[in-house]
Design a protein around this motif. Sequence first.
Motif, short mmCIF file in Angstrom:
data_model
loop_
_atom_site.label_atom_id
_atom_site.label_comp_id
_atom_site.label_asym_id
_atom_site.label_seq_id
_atom_site.Cartn_x
_atom_site.Cartn_y
_atom_site.Cartn_z
N GLN A 109 -0.74 -12.65 0.27
CA GLN A 109 -1.48 -11.44 0.64
C GLN A 109 -0.93 -10.82 1.93
OE1 GLN A 109 -5.37 -13.42 0.43
NE2 GLN A 109 -6.08 -11.73 -0.88
N LEU A 110 -0.54 -11.66 2.87
CA LEU A 110 -0.01 -11.14 4.14
C LEU A 110 1.30 -10.38 3.94
CD1 LEU A 110 -0.82 -14.20 6.45
CD2 LEU A 110 -1.79 -11.90 6.67
N ASP A 111 1.97 -10.66 2.82
CA ASP A 111 3.22 -9.94 2.53
C ASP A 111 2.99 -8.67 1.71
OD1 ASP A 111 4.87 -11.68 3.92
OD2 ASP A 111 5.08 -13.04 2.21
N LEU A 112 1.75 -8.40 1.32
CA LEU A 112 1.47 -7.16 0.58
C LEU A 112 1.72 -5.95 1.49
CD1 LEU A 112 -1.82 -8.18 -1.30
CD2 LEU A 112 0.49 -7.89 -2.29
N LYS A 113 2.03 -4.83 0.86
CA LYS A 113 2.44 -3.66 1.63
C LYS A 113 1.52 -2.45 1.49
CE LYS A 113 7.32 -4.86 1.73
NZ LYS A 113 8.59 -4.80 0.99
N GLY A 114 1.50 -1.67 2.56
CA GLY A 114 0.90 -0.35 2.53
C GLY A 114 1.94 0.66 3.00
N ILE A 115 1.55 1.94 2.97
CA ILE A 115 2.52 2.97 3.37
C ILE A 115 2.02 3.70 4.61
CG2 ILE A 115 3.78 5.03 2.64
CD1 ILE A 115 3.33 4.07 -0.28
N HIS A 116 2.71 3.45 5.72
CA HIS A 116 2.35 4.05 7.00
C HIS A 116 2.87 5.50 7.04
CE1 HIS A 116 2.59 4.80 11.35
NE2 HIS A 116 1.71 3.82 11.50
N PRO A 117 2.06 6.42 7.62
CA PRO A 117 2.47 7.83 7.63
C PRO A 117 3.82 8.09 8.30
CG PRO A 117 0.28 7.56 8.63
CD PRO A 117 0.74 6.20 8.22
N THR A 118 4.19 7.26 9.27
CA THR A 118 5.47 7.43 9.96
C THR A 118 6.55 6.47 9.47
OG1 THR A 118 4.24 8.06 11.95
CG2 THR A 118 6.57 7.52 12.25
N PHE A 119 6.16 5.20 9.30
CA PHE A 119 7.15 4.15 9.05
C PHE A 119 7.46 3.92 7.58
CE2 PHE A 119 4.54 2.19 12.67
CZ PHE A 119 5.23 2.88 13.64
N GLY A 120 6.56 4.34 6.70
CA GLY A 120 6.70 3.95 5.31
C GLY A 120 6.18 2.53 5.11
N ASP A 121 6.90 1.72 4.32
CA ASP A 121 6.43 0.38 3.97
C ASP A 121 6.18 -0.51 5.19
OD1 ASP A 121 6.50 0.95 1.32
OD2 ASP A 121 8.08 -0.49 0.80
N VAL A 122 4.99 -1.07 5.24
CA VAL A 122 4.66 -2.08 6.26
C VAL A 122 3.83 -3.17 5.57
CG1 VAL A 122 4.70 -0.59 8.31
CG2 VAL A 122 2.63 -0.71 6.91
N THR A 123 3.94 -4.38 6.08
CA THR A 123 3.17 -5.47 5.48
C THR A 123 1.83 -5.67 6.20
OG1 THR A 123 4.09 -7.17 6.93
CG2 THR A 123 5.31 -6.69 4.87
N LEU A 124 0.93 -6.34 5.51
CA LEU A 124 -0.36 -6.68 6.13
C LEU A 124 -0.13 -7.57 7.35
CD1 LEU A 124 -3.45 -6.71 6.17
CD2 LEU A 124 -3.40 -8.49 4.39
N ARG A 125 0.85 -8.45 7.26
CA ARG A 125 1.19 -9.33 8.38
C ARG A 125 1.60 -8.51 9.62
NH1 ARG A 125 2.91 -14.59 7.52
NH2 ARG A 125 3.36 -14.14 5.34
#
Lengths: 172, 172
Positions: A109-125
């Motif tokens: 789960q900590l490796d799951l990703k979201g999309i940051h408005p500036t950075f793009g892909d980031v992990t929950l970690r």
Amino acid sequence: MEVLRRTPPTLHALLHGVDERLARSNEGAETFSPFDVVGHLIDGEETDWMPRARIILSDESDKRFTPYDRFRHRERNSNRTLASLLEEFVNLRAENLKELSSWKLTDTQLDLKGIHPTFGDVTLRQLLASWVVHDLGHIAQIARVMAKQYRDDVGPWTVFLPVLSDHESPRS
Amino acid sequence: MEVLRRTPPTLHALLHGVDERLARSNEGAETFSPFDVVGHLIDGEETDWMPRARIILSDESDKRFTPYDRFRHRERNSNRTLASLLEEFVNLRAENLKELSSWKLTDTQLDLKGIHPTFGDVTLRQLLASWVVHDLGHIAQIARVMAKQYRDDVGPWTVFLPVLSDHESPRS
């Protein structure tokens, strides 16, 4: 969580009951006072860290984060006292940590990703580590802003007190 | 005193019971870990601020301060735990504030002078203000050093977290 749970008692010890002048002083135009920082941290609890973690963990296919408003607190808290903001922060953080703890996050789960408005892909970690660093950065900022209110009082000691120097650039 | 009394509970909230790795990490060679900072603050209680205030207020004609050893704590505390240092600092600060309060300093006394090994003439007022700023600077330092231990974990957020940047130069 080991660090995140420390921020409310740290801010309480540092700020609860301080002189209003000290609580509202900043480092110049567009910089945060200790009062502003507590408001900014409340915004973080309500609109940033946990809402973004929930997006990452959700079943929705759209993992884009809502952009964060760094100045939401200005209008929101214009009639508030520092004491009431501190109390609100304590409560919001406690609720958020209770929820975070209840998730019992796995490495997967900590490796799951979201999309940051500036950075793009980031992990929950990365999100959770950034929350910790963000807290600590703002604790450092509050101490620095308070210190600078005594700048004219220390006389020649200025040279031994780097916290007073402006290479520590104002920031929020 | 309004600020000086806040430092012990602030350090307790920030550090008591933290992971040993976090308490002993620093910003590189010759920089202080949180553990070192607490030791350095203890040195301040025992050998710096109040001893110098006592010299200024004494009847002695020689008002020269004893030079301060910034590394006294290294050997002194080599076998200590962070918890025991925190407790010692709480007690030393409480005793010192009790004594400071008992003096009921007047404006005239605050203008009395001592002789600093580097600066020459300094007033009691400047000494006390510097004590406050010194505390706040070290609180900021502890938060910054803790934050930097998460530097590799935040991914792209680094750019929004100035507390991680090296322009905040390591210092003690």
